[in-house]
Design a protein around this motif. Sequence first.
Motif, PDB file in Angstrom:
ATOM      1  N   SER A 216     -18.124 -34.112  12.137  1.00  0.00           N
ATOM      2  CA  SER A 216     -16.824 -34.120  11.456  1.00  0.00           C
ATOM      3  C   SER A 216     -16.368 -32.731  11.033  1.00  0.00           C
ATOM      4  O   SER A 216     -15.179 -32.516  10.782  1.00  0.00           O
ATOM      5  CB  SER A 216     -16.878 -35.043  10.234  1.00  0.00           C
ATOM      6  OG  SER A 216     -17.803 -34.550   9.269  1.00  0.00           O
ATOM      7  N   GLY A 217     -17.313 -31.785  10.964  1.00  0.00           N
ATOM      8  CA  GLY A 217     -16.908 -30.422  10.649  1.00  0.00           C
ATOM      9  C   GLY A 217     -16.364 -29.695  11.854  1.00  0.00           C
ATOM     10  O   GLY A 217     -15.385 -28.951  11.755  1.00  0.00           O
ATOM     11  N   TYR A 219     -15.104 -31.163  14.653  1.00  0.00           N
ATOM     12  CA  TYR A 219     -13.995 -31.846  15.322  1.00  0.00           C
ATOM     13  C   TYR A 219     -12.962 -32.431  14.361  1.00  0.00           C
ATOM     14  O   TYR A 219     -11.842 -32.738  14.756  1.00  0.00           O
ATOM     15  CB  TYR A 219     -14.527 -32.966  16.216  1.00  0.00           C
ATOM     16  CG  TYR A 219     -15.328 -32.486  17.403  1.00  0.00           C
ATOM     17  CD1 TYR A 219     -14.694 -32.198  18.601  1.00  0.00           C
ATOM     18  CD2 TYR A 219     -16.699 -32.317  17.319  1.00  0.00           C
ATOM     19  CE1 TYR A 219     -15.418 -31.745  19.697  1.00  0.00           C
ATOM     20  CE2 TYR A 219     -17.440 -31.867  18.409  1.00  0.00           C
ATOM     21  CZ  TYR A 219     -16.800 -31.592  19.594  1.00  0.00           C
ATOM     22  OH  TYR A 219     -17.509 -31.149  20.679  1.00  0.00           O
ATOM     23  N   GLY A 220     -13.362 -32.640  13.090  1.00  0.00           N
ATOM     24  CA  GLY A 220     -12.439 -33.241  12.142  1.00  0.00           C
ATOM     25  C   GLY A 220     -11.185 -32.418  11.937  1.00  0.00           C
ATOM     26  O   GLY A 220     -11.250 -31.200  11.785  1.00  0.00           O
ATOM     27  N   GLY A 221     -10.034 -33.091  11.953  1.00  0.00           N
ATOM     28  CA  GLY A 221      -8.748 -32.407  11.823  1.00  0.00           C
ATOM     29  C   GLY A 221      -8.021 -32.307  13.137  1.00  0.00           C
ATOM     30  O   GLY A 221      -6.793 -32.176  13.158  1.00  0.00           O
ATOM     31  N   ALA A 222      -8.777 -32.399  14.250  1.00  0.00           N
ATOM     32  CA  ALA A 222      -8.148 -32.349  15.566  1.00  0.00           C
ATOM     33  C   ALA A 222      -8.332 -33.650  16.337  1.00  0.00           C
ATOM     34  O   ALA A 222      -7.620 -33.901  17.309  1.00  0.00           O
ATOM     35  CB  ALA A 222      -8.721 -31.188  16.380  1.00  0.00           C
ATOM     36  N   GLU A 224      -8.411 -37.773  16.023  1.00  0.00           N
ATOM     37  CA  GLU A 224      -8.042 -38.880  15.131  1.00  0.00           C
ATOM     38  C   GLU A 224      -9.239 -39.814  14.952  1.00  0.00           C
ATOM     39  O   GLU A 224      -9.934 -40.156  15.893  1.00  0.00           O
ATOM     40  CB  GLU A 224      -6.848 -39.638  15.701  1.00  0.00           C
ATOM     41  CG  GLU A 224      -6.249 -40.614  14.699  1.00  0.00           C
ATOM     42  CD  GLU A 224      -4.836 -41.027  15.053  1.00  0.00           C
ATOM     43  OE1 GLU A 224      -4.135 -41.533  14.172  1.00  0.00           O
ATOM     44  OE2 GLU A 224      -4.435 -40.836  16.227  1.00  0.00           O
ATOM     45  N   ASN A 225      -9.421 -40.253  13.717  1.00  0.00           N
ATOM     46  CA  ASN A 225     -10.581 -41.058  13.342  1.00  0.00           C
ATOM     47  C   ASN A 225     -10.293 -42.543  13.593  1.00  0.00           C
ATOM     48  O   ASN A 225      -9.367 -43.110  13.004  1.00  0.00           O
ATOM     49  CB  ASN A 225     -10.892 -40.819  11.859  1.00  0.00           C
ATOM     50  CG  ASN A 225     -12.180 -41.468  11.420  1.00  0.00           C
ATOM     51  OD1 ASN A 225     -12.446 -42.606  11.718  1.00  0.00           O
ATOM     52  ND2 ASN A 225     -12.972 -40.712  10.665  1.00  0.00           N
ATOM     53  N   ASN A 228     -10.055 -44.686  10.385  1.00  0.00           N
ATOM     54  CA  ASN A 228      -8.781 -44.502   9.688  1.00  0.00           C
ATOM     55  C   ASN A 228      -7.659 -45.268  10.380  1.00  0.00           C
ATOM     56  O   ASN A 228      -6.838 -45.937   9.730  1.00  0.00           O
ATOM     57  CB  ASN A 228      -8.419 -43.017   9.642  1.00  0.00           C
ATOM     58  CG  ASN A 228      -9.398 -42.201   8.822  1.00  0.00           C
ATOM     59  OD1 ASN A 228     -10.237 -42.742   8.129  1.00  0.00           O
ATOM     60  ND2 ASN A 228      -9.283 -40.877   8.913  1.00  0.00           N
ATOM     61  N   THR A 317     -22.509 -36.526   8.468  1.00  0.00           N
ATOM     62  CA  THR A 317     -21.109 -36.133   8.626  1.00  0.00           C
ATOM     63  C   THR A 317     -20.667 -36.386  10.056  1.00  0.00           C
ATOM     64  O   THR A 317     -20.622 -35.497  10.896  1.00  0.00           O
ATOM     65  CB  THR A 317     -20.932 -34.656   8.271  1.00  0.00           C
ATOM     66  OG1 THR A 317     -21.882 -33.878   9.026  1.00  0.00           O
ATOM     67  CG2 THR A 317     -21.170 -34.434   6.802  1.00  0.00           C
ATOM     68  N   LEU A 319     -17.877 -38.179  12.798  1.00  0.00           N
ATOM     69  CA  LEU A 319     -16.566 -38.718  13.123  1.00  0.00           C
ATOM     70  C   LEU A 319     -16.818 -39.777  14.197  1.00  0.00           C
ATOM     71  O   LEU A 319     -17.225 -39.449  15.315  1.00  0.00           O
ATOM     72  CB  LEU A 319     -15.647 -37.615  13.637  1.00  0.00           C
ATOM     73  CG  LEU A 319     -14.151 -37.906  13.716  1.00  0.00           C
ATOM     74  CD1 LEU A 319     -13.371 -36.593  13.721  1.00  0.00           C
ATOM     75  CD2 LEU A 319     -13.800 -38.725  14.942  1.00  0.00           C
TER      76      LEU A 319
END
Length: 459
Positions: A216-217, A219-222, A224-225, A228, A317, A319
Amino acid sequence: MDSTAPLAYAQAHQDDFVHELETLLRIPSVSTDPDHADDVQAAADWLAEHFRALGVADVEVLPTDGHPVVYAAHHPHDDAPTVLVYGHYDVQPPDPLDEWDHPPFEPTRVNGDLVARGACDDKGQMLMHVKALEAYLKSDTTPPVNLTFLIEGEEEVGSQHLSEVLDTYADRLDADLVLVSDTSMLAEGQPTVVYGLRGLAYVELTMQGPNRDLHSGLYGGAVENPINALSQLLADLHDENHHVTIPGFYDDVRPLTDEERAAIADLPFDEAHWLDEIGLDTARTENGYSILEAISVRPTLDVNGIWGGYTGEGAKTVLPAAAHAKVSMRLVPDQEPEAIYDALEEALQSRVPDTMTLTVERLHGGQPVLVEPDQPIMQAAAAALNATFDREPVFVRHGGSIPIIAEFQQRLGLDSVLMGFGLESDAIHSPNEKFGLDRYAKGIETIIHYYPELAKRLA
């Protein structure tokens, strides 16, 4: 059509009846778990041998591609009504085990209740019918009706193969009605006849994102989860009035008449006690409907489970690559499961982010059922309950689903009398499931009364 001798036999042998129920409850016949396949078979064999020991000559364990069905027939008359008694001997898994006060398959008597998985749903209620037949046979009294028993081992997994049994053995299932005890009473001491059941449409959803779990560090932010995204889809299935937002969901719902709503309002239902039993202060219903209306005559949509990503001890952590959910929809007349499946899938697929895909697996379902309460078969049930409880029964619609009841209507042309003795507080499908021993006795007594009442009305 005197039932004095069978009633006396049942009262004198109630302790034996309880011991035999305890023996059956010790068999962990969990139909959904392949590790318990031998136990499910053992429960079927136990029932078949029990019928034979009572002197029932026509007994067979019918094989299916899943778990077997126990068939037994006692037809002493050439010209009398025939009752098809339906029940099931399979049970839900006992999980979570650590929430049971006693081992789930070691029946324990607690304050007049028998606590065990299957005590109420449906081994206890099913065995009442076997014991009522025993009371007739062992008291040298001929039942005033013919009796056919069909006891299945897959009700808890949607009666997956019973429809085939109904078609294959239709000539052996000719009857005037189906008699079922797999429902609950409106309240303690209030005899109840159920004249309607909600239908069911049940799905499993899988929201697939990347091809593997990701850091998640990094790839997170780019990326979509999926958890979610699926959570948002599910949250959007209700509006602020707890109204299901699927387009067309309510189109075929048969409106309640003013008379029906007045009849429901007059039922002896204690909302405060109902809330207290489940540890809540307030209810959350579809806007404008009472609790009793919401749990019996209105359609619903509920998320039954949701999972994905890492759920173990400590932190990871991740994703997740995918998220999953199980969703059930309770249906009312005249909703069709297939139409509701289609509407749900169309509504969800139209809102899936372009970064992932959604799979909708249709697990199992069933049609809603209504049986007119003024029929002789229903009025006989009311008379039998009144004879046992010395109290007028109420007719109610039940919020649960028994999909095979609609199959009896469609495939065999038979209406069902739903004469149950459970209580909502019996914790079926939950830890510490129980069945009151007084209700077990009263159920047997009521069934003994029912047969002459039925024969008199169908003469």
